[in-house]
Design a protein around this motif. Structure first.
Motif, PDB file in Angstrom:
ATOM      1  N   GLY A 285       0.808  -1.208   0.000  1.00  0.00           N
ATOM      2  CA  GLY A 285       0.000   0.000   0.000  1.00  0.00           C
ATOM      3  C   GLY A 285       0.841   1.257   0.000  1.00  0.00           C
ATOM      4  N   ALA A 286       2.055   1.143  -0.526  1.00  0.00           N
ATOM      5  CA  ALA A 286       2.992   2.266  -0.502  1.00  0.00           C
ATOM      6  C   ALA A 286       2.669   3.268  -1.602  1.00  0.00           C
ATOM      7  CB  ALA A 286       4.420   1.747  -0.669  1.00  0.00           C
ATOM      8  N   THR A 287       2.589   4.534  -1.223  1.00  0.00           N
ATOM      9  CA  THR A 287       2.314   5.594  -2.194  1.00  0.00           C
ATOM     10  C   THR A 287       3.355   6.710  -2.158  1.00  0.00           C
ATOM     11  OG1 THR A 287       0.857   6.691  -0.591  1.00  0.00           O
ATOM     12  CG2 THR A 287      -0.174   5.187  -2.189  1.00  0.00           C
ATOM     13  N   GLY A 288       4.323   6.588  -1.254  1.00  0.00           N
ATOM     14  CA  GLY A 288       5.348   7.622  -1.148  1.00  0.00           C
ATOM     15  C   GLY A 288       6.224   7.700  -2.379  1.00  0.00           C
ATOM     16  N   ASN A 289       6.510   6.552  -2.975  1.00  0.00           N
ATOM     17  CA  ASN A 289       7.309   6.490  -4.207  1.00  0.00           C
ATOM     18  C   ASN A 289       6.391   6.045  -5.337  1.00  0.00           C
ATOM     19  OD1 ASN A 289       9.206   6.194  -6.217  1.00  0.00           O
ATOM     20  ND2 ASN A 289      10.095   4.309  -5.364  1.00  0.00           N
ATOM     21  N   ILE A 290       6.104   6.976  -6.260  1.00  0.00           N
ATOM     22  CA  ILE A 290       5.149   6.652  -7.321  1.00  0.00           C
ATOM     23  C   ILE A 290       5.822   6.061  -8.563  1.00  0.00           C
ATOM     24  CG2 ILE A 290       3.523   8.398  -6.527  1.00  0.00           C
ATOM     25  CD1 ILE A 290       4.424  10.132  -8.913  1.00  0.00           C
ATOM     26  N   LYS A 291       7.149   5.983  -8.548  1.00  0.00           N
ATOM     27  CA  LYS A 291       7.855   5.489  -9.730  1.00  0.00           C
ATOM     28  C   LYS A 291       7.414   4.087 -10.139  1.00  0.00           C
ATOM     29  CE  LYS A 291      12.157   6.596 -10.356  1.00  0.00           C
ATOM     30  NZ  LYS A 291      13.645   6.644 -10.269  1.00  0.00           N
ATOM     31  N   PRO A 292       7.275   3.117  -9.218  1.00  0.00           N
ATOM     32  CA  PRO A 292       6.839   1.775  -9.649  1.00  0.00           C
ATOM     33  C   PRO A 292       5.493   1.784 -10.359  1.00  0.00           C
ATOM     34  CG  PRO A 292       7.695   1.704  -7.415  1.00  0.00           C
ATOM     35  CD  PRO A 292       7.559   3.154  -7.777  1.00  0.00           C
ATOM     36  N   TYR A 293       4.613   2.720  -9.968  1.00  0.00           N
ATOM     37  CA  TYR A 293       3.301   2.816 -10.593  1.00  0.00           C
ATOM     38  C   TYR A 293       3.413   3.465 -11.977  1.00  0.00           C
ATOM     39  CZ  TYR A 293       1.785   1.973  -5.786  1.00  0.00           C
ATOM     40  OH  TYR A 293       1.605   1.441  -4.538  1.00  0.00           O
ATOM     41  N   LEU A 294       4.147   4.574 -12.064  1.00  0.00           N
ATOM     42  CA  LEU A 294       4.297   5.268 -13.340  1.00  0.00           C
ATOM     43  C   LEU A 294       5.007   4.401 -14.377  1.00  0.00           C
ATOM     44  CD1 LEU A 294       5.273   8.880 -12.172  1.00  0.00           C
ATOM     45  CD2 LEU A 294       3.092   8.134 -13.153  1.00  0.00           C
ATOM     46  N   ASN A 295       5.934   3.584 -13.930  1.00  0.00           N
ATOM     47  CA  ASN A 295       6.697   2.759 -14.867  1.00  0.00           C
ATOM     48  C   ASN A 295       5.882   1.631 -15.483  1.00  0.00           C
ATOM     49  OD1 ASN A 295       8.984   4.297 -14.631  1.00  0.00           O
ATOM     50  ND2 ASN A 295       9.986   2.978 -13.124  1.00  0.00           N
ATOM     51  N   THR A 296       4.669   1.417 -14.978  1.00  0.00           N
ATOM     52  CA  THR A 296       3.803   0.413 -15.613  1.00  0.00           C
ATOM     53  C   THR A 296       3.406   0.842 -17.023  1.00  0.00           C
ATOM     54  OG1 THR A 296       1.770   1.365 -14.669  1.00  0.00           O
ATOM     55  CG2 THR A 296       2.873  -0.368 -13.397  1.00  0.00           C
ATOM     56  N   PHE A 297       3.555   2.132 -17.350  1.00  0.00           N
ATOM     57  CA  PHE A 297       3.268   2.601 -18.708  1.00  0.00           C
ATOM     58  C   PHE A 297       4.129   1.870 -19.750  1.00  0.00           C
ATOM     59  CE2 PHE A 297       1.347   6.588 -16.945  1.00  0.00           C
ATOM     60  CZ  PHE A 297       0.191   6.580 -17.703  1.00  0.00           C
ATOM     61  N   PHE A 298       5.261   1.329 -19.331  1.00  0.00           N
ATOM     62  CA  PHE A 298       6.200   0.741 -20.279  1.00  0.00           C
ATOM     63  C   PHE A 298       6.083  -0.781 -20.364  1.00  0.00           C
ATOM     64  CE2 PHE A 298       8.009   4.637 -18.461  1.00  0.00           C
ATOM     65  CZ  PHE A 298       7.980   5.420 -19.608  1.00  0.00           C
ATOM     66  N   CYS A 299       5.016  -1.318 -19.769  1.00  0.00           N
ATOM     67  CA  CYS A 299       4.734  -2.756 -19.868  1.00  0.00           C
ATOM     68  C   CYS A 299       4.179  -3.065 -21.254  1.00  0.00           C
ATOM     69  CB  CYS A 299       3.725  -3.144 -18.794  1.00  0.00           C
ATOM     70  SG  CYS A 299       3.082  -4.827 -18.938  1.00  0.00           S
ATOM     71  N   SER A 300       4.643  -4.147 -21.876  1.00  0.00           N
ATOM     72  CA  SER A 300       4.145  -4.551 -23.191  1.00  0.00           C
ATOM     73  C   SER A 300       2.951  -5.485 -23.091  1.00  0.00           C
ATOM     74  CB  SER A 300       5.250  -5.262 -23.978  1.00  0.00           C
ATOM     75  OG  SER A 300       5.555  -6.526 -23.389  1.00  0.00           O
ATOM     76  N   ALA A 301       2.595  -5.877 -21.855  1.00  0.00           N
ATOM     77  CA  ALA A 301       1.474  -6.799 -21.606  1.00  0.00           C
ATOM     78  C   ALA A 301       1.705  -8.165 -22.234  1.00  0.00           C
ATOM     79  CB  ALA A 301       0.152  -6.199 -22.074  1.00  0.00           C
ATOM     80  N   CYS A 302       2.963  -8.595 -22.301  1.00  0.00           N
ATOM     81  CA  CYS A 302       3.258  -9.913 -22.883  1.00  0.00           C
ATOM     82  C   CYS A 302       2.757 -11.050 -21.998  1.00  0.00           C
ATOM     83  CB  CYS A 302       4.751 -10.063 -23.151  1.00  0.00           C
ATOM     84  SG  CYS A 302       5.776 -10.358 -21.686  1.00  0.00           S
ATOM     85  N   GLY A 303       2.636 -10.794 -20.679  1.00  0.00           N
ATOM     86  CA  GLY A 303       2.085 -11.789 -19.772  1.00  0.00           C
ATOM     87  C   GLY A 303       3.070 -12.754 -19.158  1.00  0.00           C
ATOM     88  N   LEU A 304       4.358 -12.659 -19.493  1.00  0.00           N
ATOM     89  CA  LEU A 304       5.337 -13.605 -18.944  1.00  0.00           C
ATOM     90  C   LEU A 304       5.358 -13.583 -17.422  1.00  0.00           C
ATOM     91  CD1 LEU A 304       8.554 -13.473 -21.183  1.00  0.00           C
ATOM     92  CD2 LEU A 304       7.057 -15.426 -20.771  1.00  0.00           C
ATOM     93  N   CYS A 305       5.227 -12.386 -16.832  1.00  0.00           N
ATOM     94  CA  CYS A 305       5.362 -12.272 -15.382  1.00  0.00           C
ATOM     95  C   CYS A 305       4.343 -13.134 -14.642  1.00  0.00           C
ATOM     96  CB  CYS A 305       5.265 -10.816 -14.948  1.00  0.00           C
ATOM     97  SG  CYS A 305       3.799  -9.945 -15.546  1.00  0.00           S
ATOM     98  N   GLU A 306       3.115 -13.214 -15.138  1.00  0.00           N
ATOM     99  CA  GLU A 306       2.099 -13.981 -14.420  1.00  0.00           C
ATOM    100  C   GLU A 306       1.818 -15.355 -15.012  1.00  0.00           C
ATOM    101  OE1 GLU A 306      -2.330 -12.837 -15.828  1.00  0.00           O
ATOM    102  OE2 GLU A 306      -1.306 -11.259 -14.718  1.00  0.00           O
ATOM    103  N   MET A 307       2.140 -15.557 -16.288  1.00  0.00           N
ATOM    104  CA  MET A 307       1.852 -16.842 -16.929  1.00  0.00           C
ATOM    105  C   MET A 307       3.033 -17.808 -16.866  1.00  0.00           C
ATOM    106  SD  MET A 307      -1.304 -16.475 -18.138  1.00  0.00           S
ATOM    107  CE  MET A 307      -1.686 -17.422 -19.602  1.00  0.00           C
ATOM    108  N   TYR A 308       4.229 -17.278 -16.564  1.00  0.00           N
ATOM    109  CA  TYR A 308       5.418 -18.125 -16.614  1.00  0.00           C
ATOM    110  C   TYR A 308       6.363 -17.925 -15.434  1.00  0.00           C
ATOM    111  CZ  TYR A 308       9.642 -20.331 -18.550  1.00  0.00           C
ATOM    112  OH  TYR A 308      10.744 -21.128 -18.751  1.00  0.00           O
TER     113      TYR A 308
END
Length: 441
Positions: A285-308
């Motif tokens: 629930g961390a909101t002090g550092n927004i970089k991890p959230y903003l960097n989701t813009f650069f995801c290609s949605a390939c799905g490897l992270c959750e499918m593999y």
């Protein structure tokens, strides 16, 4: 052919990207390009159509690529293809001498080699800057069927009215078909002999990036496959994941091992997307550092992270997509970022196509799906007016109008991104609204 002339032809004939989100092909044309790349990676398990179409229509596809090269003033054509697509490569090699400055660029048999950013890196060594388009590094990328459609548009002024699709999974006769736009999925499944199971789900597209759909859905310009799977199958369950449950599971089970980031295809090329940091911030629930959230813009949605990648079977890509969509809706802009160097161990981390197929539980369905171009007999087509990125078309026909195959029935606006939509059959308009046009044969 001049660039303006080619652009007009592609727009009027409705040519869009036939392998992804459907970006209008005319809008990619740019005189800054020095390299035109044909993407024949087809890296999602079970899909067959691109290599099959390439094997049948190598000359036509290269002809269209060459016209793009001439119009843009580019210097080179590269056909990006995997070495195991032997029939397609043989067909390419037979016609390659007819075209100047065209060569084959071999791709590793990995996923997601079809992501255009990955494709460009593999065949040119260039890295597309995060948040930018391929033209930033002098490249334009088209896929196989897109260029076949461009060939017919250029040489015959023939519009896009059909789509190649692989029908596979739990069906009696896996097959790759040439289908009229607007054909019902239920009718498509019958052309593969019907299902081998009574209870099933339908994945539209590849098992990694496709979406669950229904038998009442219809074929569009971006349809690539229909995969029939049992409701209990891993791929189906992943696509049914509940967002809040996924958040709760991340909060309770994510061990922050880093595998999702380590194997992330874009992260390895230096992009700032970091699924591990995102999951860490989200679960805390961390909101002090927004970089991890903003960097989701650069995801290609390939799905490897959750499918593999994830040992805990968490849904990083699903949560990233939900969060990214929320930011866009809220007007949050993509940040300007610094790229990191390409991972020096990247070649050792790439995910084998065969291993991915096995991990997904799809090996039993990895069967031949021969190409069948016989025109299917349908009684009605429901042609959507939004089949591509950009503004929907406006219906220019009304109920009771007689239409012919190839006739413009949806007009794209001159001042907005979009292409025309054409009837895929001869018949009578039964219904026309701002969403679709039904034509009865």
């Amino acid at each position: 052919m001049k660039l303006t002339e080619l652009s007009k032809i592609l727009k009027e004939c409705g040519v869009v990207g036939a392998g992804g989100a459907g970006f209008p092909s005319y809008a990619k044309l740019n005189e800054k390009a020095d390299t035109i790349i044909l993407n024949c990676a087809e890296c999602e398990p079970l899909l067959k159509l691109h290599r099959q179409v390439m094997a049948e229509y190598a000359y036509e596809i290269l002809y269209a690529l060459n016209e793009v090269k001439i119009a843009t003033g580019a210097k080179e054509i590269i056909i990006a293809i995997k070495p195991n697509y032997k029939q397609a490569i043989q067909a390419i090699e037979e016609v390659l001498p007819s075209f100047e400055n065209a060569r084959i660029g071999l791709l590793p048999p990995v996923y997601p080699s079809g992501d255009e950013v990955v494709t460009i890196y593999e065949v040119t060594g260039r890295v597309v800057p995060a948040g930018k388009l391929p033209i930033e590094v002098g490249c334009i990328v088209y896929n196989v069927e897109t260029m076949l459609n461009a060939y017919y548009a250029i040489t015959e002024n023939k519009p896009v009215t059909h789509k190649y699709c692989t029908v596979t999974g739990a069906v009696k006769n896996p097959v790759t078909l040439k289908l009229p736009l607007g054909m019902k999925v239920s009718e498509v499944i019958k052309m593969a002999g019907g299902t081998t199971i009574d209870d099933y789900e339908i994945v539209s597209g590849g098992p990694m990036t496709g979406k669950l759909t229904s038998e009442s859905d219809v074929v569009t310009k971006t349809s690539n496959a229909y995969i029939i799977l049992p409701p209990s199958h891993f791929v189906v369950q992943k696509k049914k994941a509940n967002t809040q449950v996924s958040v709760n599971r991340a909060m309770s089970a994510c061990c922050h091992c880093g595998m999702c980031t380590s194997l992330c295809s874009r992260h390895m090329l230096g992009y700032p997307i970091d699924p591990t940091s995102f999951m860490n911030a989200l679960s805390a629930g961390a909101t002090g550092n927004i970089k991890p959230y903003l960097n989701t813009f650069f995801c290609s949605a390939c799905g490897l992270c959750e499918m593999y990648s994830c040992f805990q079977n968490l849904n990083a890509q699903t949560l990233i997509s939900v969060f990214k969509g929320g930011m866009r809706k809220g007007g949050v802009k993509m940040p300007e970022v610094q790229m990191a160097p390409v991972d020096p161990l990247r070649s050792q981390k790439l995910v084998s196509h065969a291993r991915l197929t096995a991990r997904l539980g799809l090996t039993q369905y990895n069967k031949n799906a021969p190409l069948n171009e016989e025109e299917p007999q349908v009684k009605q087509v429901k042609i959507m007016l939004s089949q591509h990125i950009g503004a929907p078309c406006e219906a220019i026909v009304k109920k009771g109008d007689k239409v012919t195959k190839g006739q413009v029935i949806g007009r794209a606006s001159d001042d907005k991104l979009g292409v025309n939509i054409h009837s895929s059959a001869n018949g009578t308009v039964q219904e026309a609204n701002d969403k679709y046009i039904k034509v009865t044969l």
